[in-house]
Scaffold this motif. Structure first.
Motif, PDB file in Angstrom:
ATOM      1  N   LEU A  80     -12.667   1.544  -1.287  1.00  0.00           N
ATOM      2  CA  LEU A  80     -12.233   0.207  -1.671  1.00  0.00           C
ATOM      3  C   LEU A  80     -13.348  -0.810  -1.456  1.00  0.00           C
ATOM      4  CD1 LEU A  80      -8.584  -0.055  -0.287  1.00  0.00           C
ATOM      5  CD2 LEU A  80      -9.339   0.585  -2.561  1.00  0.00           C
ATOM      6  N   ALA A  88      -9.014  -6.234 -12.516  1.00  0.00           N
ATOM      7  CA  ALA A  88      -8.657  -7.060 -11.346  1.00  0.00           C
ATOM      8  C   ALA A  88      -7.491  -7.985 -11.674  1.00  0.00           C
ATOM      9  CB  ALA A  88      -9.863  -7.864 -10.894  1.00  0.00           C
ATOM     10  N   THR A 122      -8.462   5.248  -1.397  1.00  0.00           N
ATOM     11  CA  THR A 122      -7.175   5.528  -2.019  1.00  0.00           C
ATOM     12  C   THR A 122      -7.367   6.603  -3.076  1.00  0.00           C
ATOM     13  OG1 THR A 122      -5.281   4.551  -3.161  1.00  0.00           O
ATOM     14  CG2 THR A 122      -7.450   3.733  -3.795  1.00  0.00           C
ATOM     15  N   ILE A 160      -3.580  -1.342  -6.127  1.00  0.00           N
ATOM     16  CA  ILE A 160      -5.020  -1.250  -5.897  1.00  0.00           C
ATOM     17  C   ILE A 160      -5.586   0.142  -6.173  1.00  0.00           C
ATOM     18  CG2 ILE A 160      -4.943  -3.099  -4.184  1.00  0.00           C
ATOM     19  CD1 ILE A 160      -5.294  -0.958  -2.017  1.00  0.00           C
ATOM     20  N   GLY A 176      -4.623  -7.233  -3.928  1.00  0.00           N
ATOM     21  CA  GLY A 176      -3.291  -6.658  -3.783  1.00  0.00           C
ATOM     22  C   GLY A 176      -2.421  -7.441  -2.823  1.00  0.00           C
ATOM     23  N   ALA A 208       0.482  -6.188  -8.490  1.00  0.00           N
ATOM     24  CA  ALA A 208       0.824  -6.534  -7.102  1.00  0.00           C
ATOM     25  C   ALA A 208       1.876  -7.638  -7.076  1.00  0.00           C
ATOM     26  CB  ALA A 208      -0.423  -6.964  -6.340  1.00  0.00           C
ATOM     27  N   GLY A 246      -4.445  -5.826 -12.020  1.00  0.00           N
ATOM     28  CA  GLY A 246      -4.080  -5.325 -10.696  1.00  0.00           C
ATOM     29  C   GLY A 246      -3.327  -6.386  -9.904  1.00  0.00           C
ATOM     30  N   LEU A 289      -6.839   0.135  -9.745  1.00  0.00           N
ATOM     31  CA  LEU A 289      -7.950  -0.829  -9.764  1.00  0.00           C
ATOM     32  C   LEU A 289      -9.180  -0.233  -9.088  1.00  0.00           C
ATOM     33  CD1 LEU A 289      -9.272  -3.586 -10.122  1.00  0.00           C
ATOM     34  CD2 LEU A 289      -8.009  -4.399  -8.111  1.00  0.00           C
ATOM     35  N   ALA A 290      -8.983   0.423  -7.935  1.00  0.00           N
ATOM     36  CA  ALA A 290     -10.093   1.057  -7.234  1.00  0.00           C
ATOM     37  C   ALA A 290     -10.705   2.167  -8.081  1.00  0.00           C
ATOM     38  CB  ALA A 290      -9.614   1.618  -5.890  1.00  0.00           C
ATOM     39  N   ILE A 299     -10.909  -5.825  -3.153  1.00  0.00           N
ATOM     40  CA  ILE A 299      -9.742  -5.199  -3.789  1.00  0.00           C
ATOM     41  C   ILE A 299      -8.465  -5.397  -2.970  1.00  0.00           C
ATOM     42  CG2 ILE A 299      -8.728  -2.987  -4.474  1.00  0.00           C
ATOM     43  CD1 ILE A 299     -11.424  -2.091  -5.446  1.00  0.00           C
ATOM     44  N   LEU A 300      -8.539  -5.165  -1.656  1.00  0.00           N
ATOM     45  CA  LEU A 300      -7.340  -5.337  -0.820  1.00  0.00           C
ATOM     46  C   LEU A 300      -6.773  -6.755  -0.865  1.00  0.00           C
ATOM     47  CD1 LEU A 300      -7.630  -3.238   2.479  1.00  0.00           C
ATOM     48  CD2 LEU A 300      -5.759  -3.261   0.832  1.00  0.00           C
TER      49      LEU A 300
END
Length: 422
Positions: free
Chosen positions: A305, A17, A70, A283, A313, A24, A20, A286-287, A309-310
Motif C-alpha cells: 500500500l 483513486a 492487500t 483499497i 479508504g 469506500a 476507490g 485500488l492498490a 491509499i489507506l
C-alpha cells in the motif's frame, strides 16, 4: 500493451483513486449499520451519536489497522495468470469494478437496502473477468460459496440470536425478581460479550497491525479479557443504585439500561473490526491498479500500500456514513422488528459470534447478512407477527440482485474504459 500503462499511468491511478473513494463512500453508507443499526433501533444512542461513534471507530480501524499489504485480487475470485500477457485488462477491470460496486452501493444505500459490500465488489470483478477475459478466469467454486452464504449465514446468526434472547428472557425478564437476577447473570453476559468481541477485534482488526497471534494465544487473551470484564461488571452492577421496591416496569427499564451500555461497547468493537477488514474492498482493487501501473505491468499476488491509499479508504468510509449512513441504519434498527437494548444486544452478540465461527472455519460470510439474520432471529423469538415481512422480502431481493447488478455495471464500464484507453 504495457506502453498503454506507462503512457496513461497517472490518469489510470487518478481515476482509480476517485472510484476507490466512491467505493469506500458506499461501504460507509451501507455497512455502518452492521455496527450501529441495532444500537439506534434499541434507542441506546441517537442516530447522530451513532454516526459520531462510528466515524471515530471505523476511521481508527481503517486507518490504523487497515493493513500494509492487500491481496491483488480480492477473495481469489479470479486467476491472475490470465492477465500476465495483458496486465492492462486487469487495471481496466479493477477500475470498472470499483465504479460499478460504488454506484450499486450508493443506489442501495439511497433505498435503505443493507447489501453486502464484499459481494458487490466480487460480483463486479466476476463480471469484467468472465466477459472481458474469459469465463475460465473465474473461480466459480467460490461463487457457489457466496450464493450458499445467503442462506447459511443468516441461519447461523439467527439461531444464535434466538438462543441468546430466549436465555435472557428465561433467566432475567420472566422471573419474579428481574433486578436480582440481572445482577446475578448480566456479568456473565458481559464476560461472553467481551470474549467474542475480543476475538473479533483480534482476528478481524489487529492482525493488520502486525499483531498475528496463534489461535491458542488469541483465545487465551480473549478469555483473560472476558474474566476481567466479568469481574469488573459484577462490581459495577452491584454498585448501581436500583430500588427493588420500584414497580416491575421500572426495574425492567433499569435492566434494559445495563444492556444498552453493553450494546454501545460491542458496537464500538464491531465498528473498529469492520473498518479494518472491509476497507480492503475499496483499497484492494485500488492498490492493485497502483501496483500494476507502477511496476510496468508486473502482477504480484500481494500489493504493497502506497502511503495515500489507506487515507482514501478511511476518509471515504467516514464521509459515506456521515451523509447516507442513517438510511440503512433505519432499515436494520427500526424497520425489520422492534428492538429493545436486550434484543439488540442479543443480535449484536450473535452477529459477532458468527463472524468468529466463520473466521475459524473459512466460511465466506457477509457481515450485513449476518446482522440481518441475527435481527430476524430476535424477532422470531417473539413470533412471526413481530417481523415486517415486506421489509425482509426487499432485503433478500437486494441480496440476490447484488451480484448480477455489480457484474452488469462492471461489464459496461470495462468496455467503456477499454475503448477510451485502447
Amino acid at each position: 500493451m504495457v506502453e498503454v500503462l506507462v503512457t496513461n499511468g497517472p490518469w489510470l491511478i487518478g481515476i482509480a483513486a476517485v472510484f476507490g473513494f466512491l467505493m469506500a463512500w458506499g461501504i460507509g453508507a451501507n455497512d455502518v449499520a452492521n455496527a450501529m443499526g441495532t444500537s439506534v433501533g434499541a434507542n441506546a444512542v441517537t442516530i447522530k451519536q451513532a454516526i459520531v461513534i462510528a466515524m471515530i471507530f471505523e476511521f481508527a480501524g481503517a486507518y490504523l489497522a487497515g493493513g500494509e499489504v492487500t491481496s491483488t485480487i480480492r477473495n481469489g475470485i479470479i486467476d491472475s495468470k490470465f492477465f500476465v500477457d495483458t496486465p492492462e485488462l486487469l487495471v481496466y477491470g479493477m477500475i470498472a469494478s470499483l465504479l460499478a460496486a460504488g454506484i450499486w452501493l450508493v443506489v442501495a444505500s439511497a433505498l435503505g437496502w443493507p447489501v453486502s459490500t464484499t459481494h458487490s465488489i466480487v460480483g463486479a470483478i466476476i463480471g469484467f473477468a468472465a466477459v472481458g477475459v474469459g469465463s475460465e478466469s473465474v473461480a466459480w467454486g467460490k461463487v457457489g460459496g457466496i450464493v450458499g452464504s445467503w442462506i447459511i449465514t443468516p441461519a447461523i446468526s439467527g439461531f444464535i440470536a434466538f438462543s441468546i434472547f430466549q436465555s435472557v428472557q428465561k433467566l432475567i425478564f420472566n422471573t419474579d425478581d428481574p433486578l436480582k437476577n440481572a445482577k446475578k447473570y448480566v456479568p456473565f453476559y458481559m464476560a461472553v460479550a467481551a470474549f467474542v468481541m475480543s476475538l473479533v477485534t483480534i482476528t478481524k482488526g489487529l492482525k493488520h497491525v502486525g499483531l498475528k497471534l496463534e489461535p491458542v494465544e488469541a483465545y487465551g487473551l480473549a478469555i483473560a479479557i472476558a474474566v476481567v470484564v466479568g469481574i469488573c461488571g459484577k462490581f459495577a452492577i452491584q454498585r448501581l443504585k436500583m430500588n427493588p421496591k420500584n414497580e416491575r416496569q421500572a426495574n425492567y427499564n433499569n435492566v434494559e439500561k445495563v444492556f444498552g451500555i453493553l450494546m454501545i461497547v460491542t458496537a464500538c468493537c464491531m465498528a473498529f473490526a469492520h473498518g479494518s477488514n472491509d476497507v480492503a474492498n475499496a483499497i484492494g482493487p485500488l492498490a492493485a491498479v497502483v501496483s500494476v501501473v507502477s511496476s510496468g505491468g508486473e502482477i504480484a499476488s500481494k500489493s504493497p500500500l502506497v502511503w495515500w491509499i489507506l487515507p482514501v479508504g478511511a476518509f471515504g468510509i467516514v464521509f459515506g456514513l456521515a451523509i447516507f449512513g442513517k438510511r440503512v441504519m433505519q432499515t436494520i434498527g427500526k424497520n425489520i422488528t422492534h428492538l429493545t437494548p436486550s434484543r439488540g444486544f442479543a443480535a449484536e452478540l450473535a452477529a459477532a459470534s458468527t463472524v468468529v465461527i466463520a473466521s475459524g472455519t473459512g466460511l465466506p460470510i457477509s457481515t450485513t447478512q449476518t446482522l440481518v439474520g441475527a435481527v430476524l432471529g430476535v424477532g422470531m423469538a417473539r413470533g412471526i407477527a413481530a417481523i415486517n415481512i415486506n421489509v425482509v422480502r426487499n432485503i433478500v431481493v437486494s441480496w440476490v440482485v447484488t451480484l448480477p447488478a455489480g457484474a452488469g455495471l462492471s461489464i459496461l464500464f470495462f468496455f467503456t474504459i477499454k475503448g477510451i484507453f485502447g
